[in-house]
Scaffold this active site. Structure first.
Site: not given
Lengths: 297, 297, 297
Positions: A56-57, A85, A134, A106
């Site tokens: 959604r974001t 990694k 957020h 994010r």
């Protein structure tokens, strides 16, 4: 003018800042709906760096950017895992900032967005940093309340998991700037943390029925199965914080939810005028347009 | 004008609808080739929701949309799996429609596209719903036939798996509108289902050699290993429905294939003028442009 | 005018070709920085076919294409794996070329890009073919050297893995066209292969300290753990080819690295004026703009 460069935490914004963003969002409403063409971000590039999936974001940032004529480069999901990694987050950010005008980040680590904003020479927008912040979710929540109810002297019920929900904590801090009366409706084991309760806010402990009768907005969050010792206990608790059409028969309160829902809100609510949760998702677009315009122009 | 809003099944289209789309596709041919610039979809957003991978279909929709000045937001592949798990398809659709002007949906469940068109307030284009429909494939097949052979009074051979191939069933239904004579060339175990055979269409059972001599178009589909009890049986059967350059020496028939091929068509066919299967993939672009223009403008 | 159609290997380019690309890159510098808007590739589509992840290269091509007004279609990572499985690379390429004006190919098989350029009717740019070539990396390395030091009569130290590093081998061949003196700084087990040493180039075996004192450019590559019998041996060797701020105290040499780094370059170097490796990543954008403009216009 309350110009800002990064958007990391709702706590960084004053009431004036928030009002400024929400009123800029108004200017983009018809563009977000696809009713008006606007190309103010043409040639600009947004880098979406999602180290955790957040459909959604991410999609709503993409839509906001592209509707304004800008473009987006995405970190692929497999790339995100390998990037994470083999390379420090710092190096990854310092490379990606070479390719874009703005980063939406994010990341599962709390504080990562603040860190990013400190080392990057382009604006950083926090799209969720673990248990942290957020802020664009909070801003679209506020915008929804403004459009569908009212921001000043609001009565709002927060329902469900008030202990762990990042969304709820941020929303409370923002609502504190607007003199809201906040009804707390949650099971004993998921009550609001002490340090938030101690803030100078008009809190009222309530049950779901009373709250629905008295408030303007019911904000529902998911109660997660993992918080309970066994499935039966979970089912019992979750069931008593579930909104159904029947409960709303004589209520004008709007029902909000950050989505995805599982079954905190019965499907029969979807057709009621009270249900604004999908429109709430839509409001994410004009709000993110306002933020992008703010940091990029 | 045969304006439509969604595109769910080829069965929803009349002969006139189909002719309308195919002649609109003609107008976009040079744009699809990159020879003419056209920005009629600027500011418009297509949401690609692929719950199954389908590289050709997805990329060709993206190309169609972007060549017309529009833009695309994609559901990531990892997102698709998590989306599908935690949230109802209905909720996913109701959120995504907030971010776009049109949804292209590929979903493993038959009927999902129809369902989507019923709950969404923006147009939905079916890009394949399990064993159900894939109407844009049928339209690009028809367009290829129109451009490379002719649609009226066509003689066409359908070769390979006529039992399970969704592509073949849809194509037959569409060709029925154009008075085609259809040669059926398949192993016994993969014959056309009874209910389609009973349609009022000029069917002829044939072998591959005769068919190639008599038809305008040879439409080849893959025979899947999984349909056979053992590998040897498969190899024997599949081998006798394989097209080679030698078989086409004195034929003008065009060879079509929905792709990907495994080895139903020998590589030595690729260089012949008969081979149109890669051009067939290209024709997907102007056809999808026509469909996008239809539902978006 | 040294117009070319594909870019497969640095060996295909003359000194004049290289100079031509690097000087075109200069024209795009401000566009790459987002300071000037240019839409010369509007309506054009680049297909990114990455059969191996390569975040930096892919994102920088995307940024280059989009800053110039063009658009990109990407092969998804899951798609790449399934594409590679069920279908020949040739067929995949022949389909994708129907949707785009240009292909950027990253493939694990050496020679795949040359092969692609032979069967495709649109330009192909090699973004790395296994142990083969990665010419856009070499060109951005040269551009960095030109901007941050000088190309003619350059003294450059190549540090680290000179045996397996594709990047180093290509760079040497290109530098040979510009009369460079090349200092070789590597552990015994990772020395430059004999066939390159035999080229007519001014090679000097050196140690790290001397090299830093004498050269204009220090080009560092990663020493991979897998090349060593045990971790301790690796640690000892790798440690003695590590650049730190202290070592650069009285040096003006610029430090380059193709990235990602692990710890060949200490973090305390990042803040020094010598450190150009992140700017080097940026230079990939104008260089790729120049290449895209070259093959597409």
């Amino acid at each position: 003018m309350s110009k800002f460069r990064n958007l990391i935490s709702i706590d960084d914004l004053s009431r004036k800042d928030i009002e400024h963003i929400l009123s800029r969002a108004d200017e983009f409403l018809d563009v977000a709906r696809g009713e008006r063409k606007l190309r103010i971000l043409e040639g600009r590039i947004l880098a979406n760096l999602f180290f955790e999936p957040s459909t959604r974001t991410r999609m709503s940032f993409e839509s906001a950017m592209k509707r304004l004529g800008g473009d987006v480069i995405n970190l692929g999901s497999l790339e995100a895992s390998s990037f994470a990694k083999g390379e420090s987050l710092a190096d990854a950010l310092r490379v990606v900032e070479q390719y874009a005008d703005c980063i939406v980040l994010r990341h599962y680590r709390e504080g990562s967005a603040r860190f990013a904003s400190e080392i990057c020479s382009i604006p950083v927008i926090n799209a969720g940093d673990g248990a942290g912040q957020h802020p664009t979710q909070t801003l679209l929540d506020l915008y929804t309340i403004k459009k569908e109810a009212r921001l000043d002297n609001l009565k709002i019920a927060l329902v469900g998991d008030l202990k762990y929900s990042r969304t709820v904590h941020s929303l409370i801090k923002a609502l504190a700037l607007f003199n809201a009366r906040i009804y707390l409706v949650s099971p004993d084991s998921l009550k609001l943390p002490e340090e938030i309760l101690e803030m100078d806010i008009d809190f009222v402990e309530s049950d779901l029925k009373t709250a629905i009768e008295e408030v303007d907005v019911v904000y529902v969050t998911r109660i997660q199965k993992e918080r309970f010792p066994d499935e039966e206990e979970y089912r019992k608790v979750a069931g008593s914080y579930r909104i159904t059409a029947e409960m709303l028969e004589s209520s004008d309160a709007i029902i909000m939810h950050p989505l995805p829902r599982v079954d905190e809100i019965a499907y029969d609510v979807d057709g009621l005028k009270n249900a604004v949760y999908f429109r709430q998702a839509f409001y994410g677009v004009p709000v993110r347009m306002a933020i992008l315009a703010e940091v990029l122009l």
